[in-house]
Design an enzyme around this catalytic site. Structure first.
Site, PDB file in Angstrom:
ATOM      1  N   ASN A   1      39.139  46.373  44.008  1.00 46.08           N
ATOM      2  CA  ASN A   1      37.795  46.515  43.415  1.00 46.08           C
ATOM      3  C   ASN A   1      37.241  45.094  42.617  1.00 46.08           C
ATOM      4  O   ASN A   1      37.372  44.097  42.313  1.00 46.08           O
ATOM      5  CB  ASN A   1      37.204  47.440  43.499  1.00 46.08           C
ATOM      6  CG  ASN A   1      35.461  47.727  43.684  1.00 46.08           C
ATOM      7  OD1 ASN A   1      34.518  46.950  43.453  1.00 46.08           O
ATOM      8  ND2 ASN A   1      34.774  48.902  44.045  1.00 46.08           N
ATOM      9  N   ASP A   2      37.708  45.656  41.602  1.00 48.24           N
ATOM     10  CA  ASP A   2      37.372  45.033  39.797  1.00 48.24           C
ATOM     11  C   ASP A   2      38.214  43.861  39.600  1.00 48.24           C
ATOM     12  O   ASP A   2      37.412  42.289  39.585  1.00 48.24           O
ATOM     13  CB  ASP A   2      37.322  45.940  38.805  1.00 48.24           C
ATOM     14  CG  ASP A   2      36.245  46.629  38.630  1.00 48.24           C
ATOM     15  OD1 ASP A   2      34.741  47.029  39.258  1.00 48.24           O
ATOM     16  OD2 ASP A   2      36.696  47.991  38.330  1.00 48.24           O
ATOM     17  N   VAL A   3      38.834  43.545  40.638  1.00 51.70           N
ATOM     18  CA  VAL A   3      40.275  42.778  39.953  1.00 51.70           C
ATOM     19  C   VAL A   3      39.830  41.744  41.108  1.00 51.70           C
ATOM     20  O   VAL A   3      40.600  40.619  41.148  1.00 51.70           O
ATOM     21  CB  VAL A   3      41.704  42.867  40.008  1.00 51.70           C
ATOM     22  CG1 VAL A   3      42.140  43.873  39.732  1.00 51.70           C
ATOM     23  CG2 VAL A   3      41.600  43.720  41.859  1.00 51.70           C
TER      24      VAL A   3
END
Length: 459
Positions: free
Chosen positions: A385-387
């Protein structure tokens, strides 16, 4: 005679620890590194067991039996999804051992102790005690016994700093006046409190760095133990652990474009999602069926797989390996893009994929793979997700702005396997999911990958 054997065993163990650590820097030699370190630890234990100061073995044998009975099931039964929690607990037990040794050494000295040795013991129990409770809190957050979101209150940073300074003041006092036992035990009590207060305001997104930092603290405590009891192998092993853990924490912080101060005091992962949510307001996601996704994958020349924590949760590493094999049979190439902080511990994705016998040479670090996305036909994002969130590049108001990310959005097509549209650890929406090139395949990653395997076989 036994003294010379012990010192020789310690020397050999120290060399093997260094060689093992060096081997861990490469994926193709990591297994050998673990074996070298394990042999080194065995030599250190054997060398200690023949030490002339040991006059009875009943408690030692009992401890070995209990440790073996607990350790073997932990090694075999703990799933990969719970490995970060297991590592946090391991840090806790190691730090607890160092703390207890320090307390025993202080108690047996009966207040008659040289300042240098008292300093080593004080440092040992201080860092050992805060690592015990800090590791336990990290375990609680990872196991979701405690909220993974930052737990804060007004003036928290000031309280934490005051606690730490007060504890350091007690350490200085006990070094100058070693006979004042109440001060020694109050210092330990405050260190326990610091461990809790230090981890409470840290969000789930920062757990990989926290685990690495706690590993460093445990190593420093072990090294101080070596100075306190005159054990060379503890000094060397603890220093290696402390230095490598600190260096890893620095590298991971750099990979997140954040400082230690921001991690420890910034309460990352809190209520910072509003701006990101507004940036995706009115946008829609495009879903895709397993058969359509399978067609794209089967005819792709280059597929880059981006694994994340969702892959670990679903325990779908074997399915992704099988899917990669089918894509290769169709003439495609498969590479794996590994972000430094993907998952919940350092190297989480590397270990997960290695368990499924994914070849080491298919795993690429972020710097090695990012330029490849532009020529990739498909970026297959599994539970990450965030990466892969472009907000890290585009949205200055985002809490992850400036964090280096994998350039999945630059692939010709993006397929995201995800259970739902829930945000990641940072608690913000992911712009990638609303990209015109992105298709969402909703469902459990293992079930989705199994369907993809079936469909690719039929192409």
């Amino acid at each position: 005679m036994t003294h010379y054997f012990t010192e020789a065993a310690y020397l050999a163990a120290s060399i093997l620890f260094i060689l093992g650590l060096k081997s861990l820097t490469r994926t193709d030699s990591a297994r050998r590194g673990m074996q070298q370190a394990a042999v080194g630890m065995l030599l250190a234990i054997v060398g200690t067991l023949v030490h002339h100061d040991i006059v009875r073995y009943d408690w030692i044998i009992g401890g070995l039996v209990v440790g073996t009975v607990i350790g073997i099931p932990l090694g075999f039964m703990v799933p990969m999804t719970a490995m970060p929690q297991r590592i946090a607990i391991s840090h806790m037990f190691g730090a607890l051992a160092a703390t207890l040794v320090g307390i025993v050494e202080y108690h047996e000295a009966k207040g008659v102790i040289a300042p240098a040795r008292m300093g080593a013991i004080g440092f040992e129990v201080l860092f050992g005690a805060l690592t015990v409770t800090g590791s336990f809190m990290a375990f609680g957050k990872l196991q979701e016994l405690v909220s993974g979101k930052p737990i804060t209150y007004p003036g928290q940073n000031a309280v934490n700093i005051a606690l730490f300074l007060a504890t350091l003041g007690l350490l200085v006092y006990i070094v100058m006046h070693p006979a004042t036992a109440p001060v020694f035990y109050v210092m330990i009590g405050l260190a326990f409190v610091i461990g809790i207060s230090m981890v409470l305001p840290i969000g789930g997104a920062d757990m990989p760095v926290v685990i690495s930092l706690l590993n460093s603290y445990a190593g420093l405590a072990a090294s101080a133990t070596g100075f306190a009891i005159g054990n060379n192998v503890l000094i060397i092993a603890g220093a290696l652990d402390g230095a490598s853990g600190l260096l890893l924490s620095v590298l991971m912080s750099k990979a997140m474009n954040r400082s230690f101060a921001n991690i420890l005091f910034g309460a990352f992962g809190g209520a910072a999602a509003a701006s990101a949510a507004r940036s995706t307001e009115g946008l829609a996601v495009r879903s895709i069926s397993a058969d359509d996704a399978a067609l794209q994958l089967a005819y792709a020349k280059l597929v880059i797989v981006v694994p994340g924590y969702g892959l670990a949760v679903a325990q779908a590493q074997h399915q992704v390996r099988e899917l990669a094999g089918l894509i290769e049979k169709h003439g495609g190439e498969v590479k794996y893009a590994i972000h430094p902080v993907a998952g919940r511990m350092p190297g989480h994705m590397n270990v997960l994929l290695a368990e499924a016998d994914v070849p080491y040479d298919r795993l690429y670090d972020m710097d090695e793979i990012n330029d490849e996305f532009e020529r990739a036909d498909v970026a297959l994002v599994i539970g990450a997700n965030d990466v892969v969130n472009p907000a890290a590049r585009n949205d200055k108001s985002s809490p992850i702005y400036g964090m280096p990310i994998l350039n999945a959005d630059k692939a010709h097509s993006i397929i995201v396997l995800k259970r739902s549209m829930n945000p990641g650890f940072a608690g913000i929406e992911n712009e990638l999911f609303y990209d015109a090139k992105t298709s969402m395949l909703f469902g459990d990653a293992k079930a989705s990958l199994t369907r993809l395997v079936t469909e690719v076989k039929n192409v």
